[in-house]
Design a protein around this motif. Structure first.
Motif, PDB file in Angstrom:
ATOM      1  N   ALA A 113       1.052  -1.249  -0.010  1.00 45.33           N
ATOM      2  CA  ALA A 113       0.008   0.324   0.162  1.00 45.33           C
ATOM      3  C   ALA A 113       0.908   0.789  -0.113  1.00 45.33           C
ATOM      4  O   ALA A 113       0.807   2.089  -0.463  1.00 45.33           O
ATOM      5  CB  ALA A 113      -1.026  -0.478   0.826  1.00 45.33           C
ATOM      6  N   PHE A 114       1.679   1.755   1.251  1.00 46.30           N
ATOM      7  CA  PHE A 114       3.052   2.329   0.361  1.00 46.30           C
ATOM      8  C   PHE A 114       3.749   3.090  -1.051  1.00 46.30           C
ATOM      9  O   PHE A 114       3.639   3.852  -0.994  1.00 46.30           O
ATOM     10  CB  PHE A 114       3.894   1.900   2.129  1.00 46.30           C
ATOM     11  N   LEU A 115       4.017   1.883  -1.416  1.00 45.34           N
ATOM     12  CA  LEU A 115       4.102   1.251  -2.913  1.00 45.34           C
ATOM     13  C   LEU A 115       3.429   1.840  -3.522  1.00 45.34           C
ATOM     14  O   LEU A 115       3.684   3.137  -4.168  1.00 45.34           O
ATOM     15  CB  LEU A 115       5.428   0.315  -3.253  1.00 45.34           C
ATOM     16  N   LEU A 116       2.550   1.744  -3.473  1.00 50.78           N
ATOM     17  CA  LEU A 116       1.083   2.221  -4.403  1.00 50.78           C
ATOM     18  C   LEU A 116       1.080   3.876  -4.300  1.00 50.78           C
ATOM     19  O   LEU A 116       0.754   5.111  -4.974  1.00 50.78           O
ATOM     20  CB  LEU A 116      -0.331   1.334  -4.188  1.00 50.78           C
ATOM     21  N   SER A 117       1.199   4.178  -2.985  1.00 45.78           N
ATOM     22  CA  SER A 117       0.410   5.596  -2.258  1.00 45.78           C
ATOM     23  C   SER A 117       2.182   6.568  -2.945  1.00 45.78           C
ATOM     24  O   SER A 117       1.618   7.220  -3.824  1.00 45.78           O
ATOM     25  CB  SER A 117       0.988   5.652  -1.445  1.00 45.78           C
ATOM     26  N   LYS A 119       4.085   6.071  -5.867  1.00 50.62           N
ATOM     27  CA  LYS A 119       3.150   5.626  -7.671  1.00 50.62           C
ATOM     28  C   LYS A 119       2.544   6.554  -7.636  1.00 50.62           C
ATOM     29  O   LYS A 119       2.625   7.535  -8.381  1.00 50.62           O
ATOM     30  CB  LYS A 119       2.735   4.173  -8.029  1.00 50.62           C
ATOM     31  N   GLU A 120       1.930   7.144  -6.915  1.00 53.17           N
ATOM     32  CA  GLU A 120       0.495   7.932  -7.083  1.00 53.17           C
ATOM     33  C   GLU A 120       1.202   9.003  -6.724  1.00 53.17           C
ATOM     34  O   GLU A 120       0.459   9.834  -7.855  1.00 53.17           O
ATOM     35  CB  GLU A 120      -0.813   7.835  -5.840  1.00 53.17           C
ATOM     36  N   ILE A 121       1.977   9.623  -5.877  1.00 55.98           N
ATOM     37  CA  ILE A 121       2.935  11.299  -5.658  1.00 55.98           C
ATOM     38  C   ILE A 121       3.614  10.960  -6.897  1.00 55.98           C
ATOM     39  O   ILE A 121       3.980  12.424  -7.560  1.00 55.98           O
ATOM     40  CB  ILE A 121       3.696  10.686  -4.504  1.00 55.98           C
ATOM     41  N   ASN A 122       4.038  10.236  -7.550  1.00 53.14           N
ATOM     42  CA  ASN A 122       5.117  10.431  -9.058  1.00 53.14           C
ATOM     43  C   ASN A 122       4.084  10.639 -10.200  1.00 53.14           C
ATOM     44  O   ASN A 122       4.581  11.437 -11.200  1.00 53.14           O
ATOM     45  CB  ASN A 122       5.872   8.702  -8.494  1.00 53.14           C
ATOM     46  N   THR A 123       2.928   9.762 -10.137  1.00 49.85           N
ATOM     47  CA  THR A 123       2.050  10.250 -10.967  1.00 49.85           C
ATOM     48  C   THR A 123       1.324  11.433 -11.198  1.00 49.85           C
ATOM     49  O   THR A 123       1.342  12.729 -11.623  1.00 49.85           O
ATOM     50  CB  THR A 123       0.698   8.920 -10.939  1.00 49.85           C
ATOM     51  N   ALA A 134       0.748  16.120  -1.811  1.00 51.24           N
ATOM     52  CA  ALA A 134       0.132  16.337   0.149  1.00 51.24           C
ATOM     53  C   ALA A 134      -1.026  15.856   0.269  1.00 51.24           C
ATOM     54  O   ALA A 134      -0.351  14.365   1.863  1.00 51.24           O
ATOM     55  CB  ALA A 134      -0.424  17.817  -0.160  1.00 51.24           C
ATOM     56  N   THR A 135      -1.662  14.851  -0.166  1.00 46.98           N
ATOM     57  CA  THR A 135      -3.081  13.704   0.479  1.00 46.98           C
ATOM     58  C   THR A 135      -2.514  12.663   0.975  1.00 46.98           C
ATOM     59  O   THR A 135      -2.599  11.873   1.104  1.00 46.98           O
ATOM     60  CB  THR A 135      -4.714  13.960  -0.213  1.00 46.98           C
ATOM     61  N   SER A 136      -1.345  12.474  -0.743  1.00 46.56           N
ATOM     62  CA  SER A 136      -0.724  11.054  -1.081  1.00 46.56           C
ATOM     63  C   SER A 136      -0.158  11.001   0.186  1.00 46.56           C
ATOM     64  O   SER A 136       0.117   9.708   0.590  1.00 46.56           O
ATOM     65  CB  SER A 136      -0.636  10.976  -2.128  1.00 46.56           C
ATOM     66  N   SER A 137       0.696  11.705   0.476  1.00 37.12           N
ATOM     67  CA  SER A 137       2.294  11.534   1.381  1.00 37.12           C
ATOM     68  C   SER A 137       1.354  11.413   2.261  1.00 37.12           C
ATOM     69  O   SER A 137       1.629  10.507   3.802  1.00 37.12           O
ATOM     70  CB  SER A 137       2.639  13.497   1.171  1.00 37.12           C
ATOM     71  N   ALA A 138       0.205  12.609   3.073  1.00 34.12           N
ATOM     72  CA  ALA A 138       0.075  11.836   4.236  1.00 34.12           C
ATOM     73  C   ALA A 138      -0.875  10.726   4.688  1.00 34.12           C
ATOM     74  O   ALA A 138      -0.107   9.958   5.851  1.00 34.12           O
ATOM     75  CB  ALA A 138      -1.928  13.443   4.228  1.00 34.12           C
ATOM     76  N   GLU A 139      -1.511  10.179   3.493  1.00 31.08           N
ATOM     77  CA  GLU A 139      -1.703   8.716   3.001  1.00 31.08           C
ATOM     78  C   GLU A 139      -0.717   8.076   3.160  1.00 31.08           C
ATOM     79  O   GLU A 139      -0.489   6.585   4.753  1.00 31.08           O
ATOM     80  CB  GLU A 139      -2.534   8.208   1.718  1.00 31.08           C
ATOM     81  N   ALA A 140       0.556   7.899   2.656  1.00 30.52           N
ATOM     82  CA  ALA A 140       1.411   7.283   2.788  1.00 30.52           C
ATOM     83  C   ALA A 140       1.957   7.205   4.885  1.00 30.52           C
ATOM     84  O   ALA A 140       2.559   6.284   4.729  1.00 30.52           O
ATOM     85  CB  ALA A 140       2.822   7.683   1.992  1.00 30.52           C
ATOM     86  N   LEU A 141       2.391   8.402   5.204  1.00 35.41           N
ATOM     87  CA  LEU A 141       3.094   8.586   6.387  1.00 35.41           C
ATOM     88  C   LEU A 141       2.125   8.060   7.221  1.00 35.41           C
ATOM     89  O   LEU A 141       2.264   7.175   8.491  1.00 35.41           O
ATOM     90  CB  LEU A 141       2.905  10.256   6.684  1.00 35.41           C
ATOM     91  N   LYS A 142       0.854   7.182   6.775  1.00 39.48           N
ATOM     92  CA  LYS A 142      -0.656   6.771   8.612  1.00 39.48           C
ATOM     93  C   LYS A 142       0.029   4.904   7.764  1.00 39.48           C
ATOM     94  O   LYS A 142       0.607   4.865   8.738  1.00 39.48           O
ATOM     95  CB  LYS A 142      -1.721   7.190   7.462  1.00 39.48           C
ATOM     96  N   THR A 143       0.232   4.712   6.716  1.00 33.16           N
ATOM     97  CA  THR A 143       1.190   3.306   6.362  1.00 33.16           C
ATOM     98  C   THR A 143       1.904   3.417   7.507  1.00 33.16           C
ATOM     99  O   THR A 143       2.007   2.863   7.816  1.00 33.16           O
ATOM    100  CB  THR A 143       1.087   3.348   4.877  1.00 33.16           C
ATOM    101  N   LEU A 144       3.061   4.240   7.329  1.00 34.77           N
ATOM    102  CA  LEU A 144       4.670   3.947   8.114  1.00 34.77           C
ATOM    103  C   LEU A 144       4.172   3.961   9.302  1.00 34.77           C
ATOM    104  O   LEU A 144       4.608   3.366   9.804  1.00 34.77           O
ATOM    105  CB  LEU A 144       5.195   5.310   7.516  1.00 34.77           C
ATOM    106  N   GLU A 145       2.839   4.610   9.906  1.00 40.79           N
ATOM    107  CA  GLU A 145       2.785   4.227  11.222  1.00 40.79           C
ATOM    108  C   GLU A 145       2.202   2.927  11.466  1.00 40.79           C
ATOM    109  O   GLU A 145       2.630   2.687  12.780  1.00 40.79           O
ATOM    110  CB  GLU A 145       1.674   5.597  11.768  1.00 40.79           C
ATOM    111  N   SER A 146       1.605   2.813  10.800  1.00 42.17           N
ATOM    112  CA  SER A 146       1.608   0.983  10.731  1.00 42.17           C
ATOM    113  C   SER A 146       2.126   0.105  10.696  1.00 42.17           C
ATOM    114  O   SER A 146       2.352  -1.208  11.402  1.00 42.17           O
ATOM    115  CB  SER A 146      -0.208   1.290   9.694  1.00 42.17           C
ATOM    116  N   LEU A 147       2.782  -0.104   9.979  1.00 47.68           N
ATOM    117  CA  LEU A 147       4.671  -0.512  10.007  1.00 47.68           C
ATOM    118  C   LEU A 147       4.838  -0.131  11.555  1.00 47.68           C
ATOM    119  O   LEU A 147       6.150  -1.667  11.358  1.00 47.68           O
ATOM    120  CB  LEU A 147       5.091  -0.193   8.599  1.00 47.68           C
TER     121      LEU A 147
END
Length: 209
Positions: A113-117, A119-123, A134-147
């Motif tokens: 899920a983090f890698l998809l976020s 990829k979305e940031i790159n797009t 900014a939204t995708s970065s925030a989602e990726a940071l939440k995923t990192l908290e879970s990891l």
């Protein structure tokens, strides 16, 4: 008759000694196996948990930078795009290292899920859509908290397993000491007590004449 009894006692003593020695050997084998497992758990805590925690910290640092750059109003679109794509390259360098570690199924799910976020940031960077970045970065940071939480939980499990094996080794060590005491007692009996009995002369009964 006395010889049969003598050899019978020696056979029983030898049998007891053999059992004690086998128990000690089995205990030592089990201790060595547990020590190897403890060592494996300690290595896993370092390689797959502490090192990965460092990777997550690096991810978080780079994502915070991307989010901050996307939200800046005083930067041109080209500078934002260049810096964000460069930062994503740094993140992708960490991806290969992270993927080489041992991942649980749940951890792999969050990592994908983090890698998809990312990829979305790159797009969105190519499209210069800063709000979505900014939204995708925030989602990726939440995923990192879970990891990160998974790292803590898995580290605790490994540590608990290592402590349990240490306690088992400690108990086996105490058992081996007890068996060695028994072995020493039997040896003392065979070498000392028997010898004393042999040297004691039984006085002859008084003559009736």
């Amino acid at each position: 008759m006395k010889d049969q009894r003598k050899y019978g006692n020696k056979t029983k003593a030898a049998f007891v000694l053999l059992i004690v020695m086998l128990l000690i050997l089995l205990g030592n084998f089990n201790t060595l196996l547990n020590s190897k497992n403890v060592n494996d758990n300690i290595n896993a805590i370092y390689k797959d948990r502490l090192v990965v925690a460092h990777y997550i910290f690096q991810y978080s640092k780079q994502l915070h930078f991307i989010k901050a750059e996307a939200e800046k109003l005083d930067l041109s679109d080209n500078i934002k795009k260049s810096e964000i794509i460069h930062t994503l390259d740094i993140i992708h360098d960490i991806d290969d290292l992270y993927a080489k570690t041992v991942l649980t199924n749940k951890e792999k799910e969050y990592f994908d899920a983090f890698l998809l976020s990312c990829k979305e940031i790159n797009t969105q960077a190519a499209a210069k859509n800063w709000n979505k970045i900014a939204t995708s970065s925030a989602e990726a940071l939440k995923t990192l908290e879970s990891l990160s939480q998974i790292q803590i939980e898995e580290g605790k499990l490994k540590l608990a397993s290592a402590n349990a094996m240490y306690d088992k080794n400690n108990s086996l060590g105490q058992l081996q000491i007890a068996l060695l005491i028994v072995l020493g007692g039997i040896t003392f009996y065979l070498l000392i007590v028997k010898k004393i009995k042999k040297n004691v002369k039984i006085p002859e009964p008084p003559s009736l004449n």
